[in-house]
Each structure stands twice: as C-alpha cells, then as structure tokens.
Design a protein around this motif. Structure first.
Motif, PDB file in Angstrom:
ATOM      1  N   LEU A  49      54.933  59.359  33.989  1.00 26.94           N
ATOM      2  CA  LEU A  49      54.009  60.380  34.491  1.00 26.94           C
ATOM      3  C   LEU A  49      54.179  61.697  33.746  1.00 26.94           C
ATOM      4  N   GLU A  50      55.417  62.099  33.502  1.00 24.14           N
ATOM      5  CA  GLU A  50      55.654  63.336  32.756  1.00 24.14           C
ATOM      6  C   GLU A  50      55.088  63.252  31.345  1.00 24.14           C
ATOM      7  N   LEU A  51      55.305  62.122  30.693  1.00 23.70           N
ATOM      8  CA  LEU A  51      54.787  61.963  29.334  1.00 23.70           C
ATOM      9  C   LEU A  51      53.261  61.961  29.334  1.00 23.70           C
ATOM     10  N   GLU A  52      52.653  61.308  30.314  1.00 18.13           N
ATOM     11  CA  GLU A  52      51.182  61.315  30.393  1.00 18.13           C
ATOM     12  C   GLU A  52      50.661  62.735  30.551  1.00 18.13           C
ATOM     13  N   ALA A  74      50.194  54.073  23.591  1.00 22.87           N
ATOM     14  CA  ALA A  74      51.459  54.540  23.019  1.00 22.87           C
ATOM     15  C   ALA A  74      52.602  54.397  24.023  1.00 22.87           C
ATOM     16  N   LEU A  75      52.341  54.734  25.280  1.00 23.31           N
ATOM     17  CA  LEU A  75      53.394  54.630  26.286  1.00 23.31           C
ATOM     18  C   LEU A  75      53.728  53.182  26.617  1.00 23.31           C
ATOM     19  N   ASP A  76      52.732  52.296  26.550  1.00 25.76           N
ATOM     20  CA  ASP A  76      53.004  50.869  26.745  1.00 25.76           C
ATOM     21  C   ASP A  76      53.922  50.338  25.643  1.00 25.76           C
ATOM     22  N   GLU A  77      53.678  50.754  24.416  1.00 31.04           N
ATOM     23  CA  GLU A  77      54.531  50.330  23.300  1.00 31.04           C
ATOM     24  C   GLU A  77      55.961  50.849  23.469  1.00 31.04           C
ATOM     25  N   LEU A  78      56.081  52.103  23.871  1.00 33.60           N
ATOM     26  CA  LEU A  78      57.415  52.670  24.052  1.00 33.60           C
ATOM     27  C   LEU A  78      58.144  52.010  25.224  1.00 33.60           C
ATOM     28  N   SER A  79      57.415  51.676  26.279  1.00 32.10           N
ATOM     29  CA  SER A  79      58.018  50.976  27.414  1.00 32.10           C
ATOM     30  C   SER A  79      58.472  49.577  27.016  1.00 32.10           C
ATOM     31  N   ALA A  80      57.666  48.912  26.188  1.00 39.45           N
ATOM     32  CA  ALA A  80      58.024  47.571  25.739  1.00 39.45           C
ATOM     33  C   ALA A  80      59.304  47.578  24.912  1.00 39.45           C
ATOM     34  N   HIS A  81      59.556  48.672  24.208  1.00 33.10           N
ATOM     35  CA  HIS A  81      60.772  48.791  23.405  1.00 33.10           C
ATOM     36  C   HIS A  81      61.940  49.354  24.209  1.00 33.10           C
ATOM     37  N   GLY A  82      61.716  49.647  25.484  1.00 33.17           N
ATOM     38  CA  GLY A  82      62.782  50.145  26.344  1.00 33.17           C
ATOM     39  C   GLY A  82      63.089  51.619  26.195  1.00 33.17           C
ATOM     40  N   LEU A  83      62.162  52.378  25.641  1.00 29.45           N
ATOM     41  CA  LEU A  83      62.402  53.801  25.436  1.00 29.45           C
ATOM     42  C   LEU A  83      62.015  54.647  26.644  1.00 29.45           C
ATOM     43  N   ILE A  84      61.188  54.103  27.527  1.00 32.47           N
ATOM     44  CA  ILE A  84      60.835  54.784  28.766  1.00 32.47           C
ATOM     45  C   ILE A  84      61.415  53.946  29.893  1.00 32.47           C
ATOM     46  N   CYS A  85      62.334  54.533  30.642  1.00 31.26           N
ATOM     47  CA  CYS A  85      63.031  53.797  31.691  1.00 31.26           C
ATOM     48  C   CYS A  85      63.185  54.704  32.906  1.00 31.26           C
TER      49      CYS A  85
END
Length: 184
Positions: A49-52, A74-85
């Motif tokens: 939410l903060e990033l959005e 972009a956020l889906d890609e970062l989440s898939a790589h485990g960068l947003i947790c």
C-alpha cells in the motif's frame, strides 16, 4: 590548503584520461516504475500500500498502460521475487518503534501501512508481552523519579498515553507498582 588536499587534487601524470565526458549530475528522472520501487525499498521496508501511494504520485499514464496498471505489474514482479514482504514490514515497525510507543500506537501504525489484521494481531501480541518494561524504560528516560504532585503525575500519565500505552500499564509505571492491575 592541507597537504592531503593537494595530493588528492592533483592527477597522477601516468593516469589514463577517462573515456568521454563525465556527467556532473546523475539524473533520476528517467527511472522505471520498478526502479523507483526498488529505490524506495532500498531505503527501508515498505508495504504494498505504501509503495502504491508513493509511486502513484510519480507515475503517469502512458499510451500503453495506465499508471495503476504499471504500478500493479511492477509490484507484482517485486512480490514474486520476495522483495515486498508484509512480515518484514511488521518486524521493521516493531523493531524501530516499539521502544518508544505502546500497543495502541503500534496498531495504528501497522494498520496505516495496510497490513492484514491477522499479521497486526500477531505483531501486537509480541509487543504486548514487553509493554510494561518498554513503558517503564521510556518513563525512566524521560522523568526518572516519581511525581511529587498530582499535577506532575497527570502530566506523566498523559505523556505515556500520548505514546499509545495501555491505561493499566500507565498506572503501574507512574504509581510505581509492579504489574498492571488488569492486563489487556
């Protein structure tokens, strides 16, 4: 001029010249959405939410996709790589803010970051276990001695309440008791 400034400012005679001109200022204006998100994440942990919200202020619609679609991808890609947790965000908030704030203030902070209710509850359960010790440490750092008058005691209680500590914990700390009379 110091001798070090002179030594550092003069080039070595046998040093090769850099290839091409060197830009004086690096511009970050052309960062991609994913690049901006990575830059934010490199500074501290952010929730989705903060990033959005932060990216929403910077990303513009393009003919290919809307700003919301670009941000989401972009956020889906970062989440898939485990960068947003979300778990790391909660731990970060607990580590950085728990020494200064009580459970009520921590709950408000975690909810403002858009974290799940279950994660917020689990994080607050961890914080509740040490709330009395944290409140006492904060009170000792700020005041150190028991209040001499009712007005001073009220001021100390308002200070701890403003930091989000529970009423029973505040009474136990300010009145000098051992444990709160009714734990939350």
């Amino acid at each position: 001029m110091s001798r070090w400034a002179f030594r550092c400012s003069t080039p070595k005679p046998d040093a090769p010249a850099p290839p091409g001109p060197v830009p004086a200022v690096v511009s970050f204006g052309a960062l991609s959405v994913k690049g901006r998100a990575l830059r934010y994440l490199s500074q501290r942990e952010h929730s989705r939410l903060e990033l959005e919200q932060k990216l929403g202020r910077r990303v513009l619609d393009t003919p290919e996709a809307s700003a919301a679609a670009q941000i989401g991808q972009a956020l889906d890609e970062l989440s898939a790589h485990g960068l947003i947790c979300a778990q790391r965000v909660a731990e970060s908030v607990l580590t950085s803010r728990a020494p200064r704030y009580g459970v009520h203030r921590l709950r408000q902070t975690l909810q403002a970051k858009g974290l799940d209710a279950e994660l917020v509850a689990a994080t607050l359960a961890t914080a509740r276990a040490t709330e009395l010790q944290r409140a006492r440490a904060l009170w000792l750092r700020r005041y150190g001695t028991p209040a001499a008058s009712a007005a001073d005691r009220a001021r100390q209680m308002r200070f701890l309440a403003g930091r989000g500590f529970d009423g029973a914990v505040i009474r136990a700390v300010v009145q000098g008791g051992g444990e709160p009379d009714d734990p939350p």
